[in-house]
Design an enzyme around this catalytic site. Structure first.
Site, PDB file in Angstrom:
ATOM      1  CE  LYS A  97      -4.006   1.839   2.494  1.00 40.39           C
ATOM      2  NZ  LYS A  97      -5.036   1.799   1.426  1.00 40.39           N
TER       3      LYS A  97
HETATM    4  C1  LIG Z   1      -6.248   0.847  -4.044  1.00 41.97           C
HETATM    5  C2  LIG Z   1      -7.017   0.204  -2.926  1.00 41.97           C
HETATM    6  N1  LIG Z   1      -7.570  -1.018  -3.158  1.00 41.97           N
HETATM    7  C3  LIG Z   1      -8.285  -1.651  -2.177  1.00 41.97           C
HETATM    8  C4  LIG Z   1      -8.473  -1.058  -0.942  1.00 41.97           C
HETATM    9  C5  LIG Z   1      -9.244  -1.854   0.116  1.00 41.97           C
HETATM   10  O1  LIG Z   1      -8.318  -2.309   1.093  1.00 41.97           O
HETATM   11  P1  LIG Z   1      -8.792  -2.542   2.586  1.00 41.97           P
HETATM   12  O2  LIG Z   1      -9.046  -1.209   3.193  1.00 41.97           O
HETATM   13  O3  LIG Z   1      -7.664  -3.273   3.256  1.00 41.97           O
HETATM   14  O4  LIG Z   1     -10.041  -3.374   2.522  1.00 41.97           O
HETATM   15  C6  LIG Z   1      -7.927   0.215  -0.665  1.00 41.97           C
HETATM   16  C7  LIG Z   1      -8.139   0.848   0.692  1.00 41.97           C
HETATM   17  N2  LIG Z   1      -8.276   2.282   0.597  1.00 41.97           N
HETATM   18  C8  LIG Z   1      -7.944   3.010   1.804  1.00 41.97           C
HETATM   19  C9  LIG Z   1      -7.627   4.453   1.499  1.00 41.97           C
HETATM   20  C10 LIG Z   1      -8.790   5.368   1.373  1.00 41.97           C
HETATM   21  C11 LIG Z   1      -8.351   6.828   1.244  1.00 41.97           C
HETATM   22  O5  LIG Z   1      -9.083   7.590   0.590  1.00 41.97           O
HETATM   23  O6  LIG Z   1      -7.289   7.179   1.763  1.00 41.97           O
HETATM   24  C12 LIG Z   1      -9.038   2.819   2.845  1.00 41.97           C
HETATM   25  O7  LIG Z   1     -10.143   2.360   2.479  1.00 41.97           O
HETATM   26  O8  LIG Z   1      -8.750   3.105   4.036  1.00 41.97           O
HETATM   27  C13 LIG Z   1      -7.168   0.837  -1.659  1.00 41.97           C
HETATM   28  O9  LIG Z   1      -6.614   2.045  -1.457  1.00 41.97           O
END
Ligand SMILES: Cc1[nH+]cc(COP(=O)(O)O)c(CN[C@@H](CCC(=O)O)C(=O)O)c1O
Length: 304
Positions: A158
């Site tokens: 990430k």
């Molecule tokens: C690119 C991406 N793909 C999938 C996910 C889902 O991952 P998870 O949260 O582990 O289920 C997130 C989380 N996006 C984070 C960032 C949001 C933001 O605007 O900053 C979040 O949901 O916290 C992503 O950033």
């Protein structure tokens, strides 16, 4: 966001919110090299609790490892700081943001010699895509931007630098009147949303894109487990945009987005144009877990 009361953890110390600043020559500010996490604390009958804290911190460690950044803090210290970020800011529920970044000790692309810093902040953050989104669903478009090939950005991390791609996609979508963007991978198969994973339902089967070019979301993993408990296996496969158009249900998952139904893709109505029954079932199961109402998954919650 900078002018508010509260406290932020920086490199092991709690600072007043307004004093948590960095120098303008901070390496990550210029080159975007670092990583972060997003977690939510939810109000439960036993008080605020963080959802899947260990999994998020493990992914933060993996992200730093992939970027060859040595974390200067053990997981226990980061976990304690996440918990205290909720309590010290008086939150009953909220969003927690750990950030790993490189300092101003070095300029130039090669960060060798820059110190590694860690920040943890928490704030009140409601429905990511708007309260009506969770209830009524959102309209999305397939982005003109492709998601990274794993040899452009290693997608298990990430990494901060991934998000220029996400920002370009979501700004394009909103400029065109949509709520969110879906990105295809470099071969044209569905990857994920700008900051969410994706699922679709077709003829009673739950499908998800392979995560080759997508973040391995923790909410995604949660949904796979909850679907299994409903007797439904989530199958990963290559998914084309027209499979999305013909799906009975589509929804996005993420810590910020939680479980957000999708009712339209590229002006094609999904199903009957309203959130589908399995999406609703999974939303209910998810919110029961995060609110401490499902004893089967009490281990997913860490009281603050
Ligand atoms: C690119 C991406 N793909 C999938 C996910 C889902 O991952 P998870 O949260 O582990 O289920 C997130 C989380 N996006 C984070 C960032 C949001 C933001 O605007 O900053 C979040 O949901 O916290 C992503 O950033």
């Amino acid at each position: 966001m900078q002018d508010k009361d509260g406290f932020i953890w920086l490199d092991g110390h709690w600072l007043p919110w307004r004093d948590a600043k960095v120098h303008v020559l901070t390496h990550t500010l210029h080159y975007g090299y670092g990583c972060f996490e997003g977690l939510r604390a939810y109000a439960t009958p036993a008080g605020p609790a963080i959802f899947r804290l260990a999994e998020h911190l493990k992914r933060l460690e993996d992200s730093a490892h992939i970027l060859a950044i040595e974390l200067p803090f053990e997981r226990a210290a980061l976990a304690a700081a996440c918990r205290q970020a909720v309590t010290r800011n008086g939150l009953a529920s909220g969003y927690i943001r750990p950030l790993v970044f490189l300092g101003a000790e070095k300029t130039g692309v090669d960060p060798a010699g820059a110190a590694t810093h860690v920040m943890i902040a928490a704030w009140d953050w409601g429905a990511y895509l708007g309260q009506t989104a969770l209830e009524n669903g959102i309209r999305v478009r397939v982005s003109s931007y492709a998601r990274h090939h794993p040899n452009v950005q290693m997608c298990r991390a990430k990494a901060i630098s991934m998000y220029a791609n996400s920002i370009l996609a979501v700004r394009e979508a909103r400029r065109d009147g949509y709520d969110e963007a879906l990105l295809l991978d470099t071969e044209g198969y569905v990857a994920e949303g700008s900051s969410e994973n994706l699922f679709l339902v077709r003829d009673g089967e739950l499908l998800q894109p392979e995560t080759t070019s997508a973040l391995d979301g923790i909410t995604r993993r949660t949904v796979c487990t909850l679907a299994g408990e409903l007797g439904l296996a989530a199958r990963s496969k290559r998914i084309t945009r027209d499979e999305l158009y013909c799906a009975d249900e589509v929804f996005l998952t993420g810590t910020a987005a939680e479980i957000t139904p999708v009712i339209e893709v590229d002006r094609r109505k999904i199903g009957n144009g309203r959130p589908g029954p399995l999406t609703r079932q999974l939303q209910q199961a998810f919110f029961a877990c995060v609110r401490g109402e499902d004893a089967r998954h009490a281990d997913w919650l860490t009281p603050v």
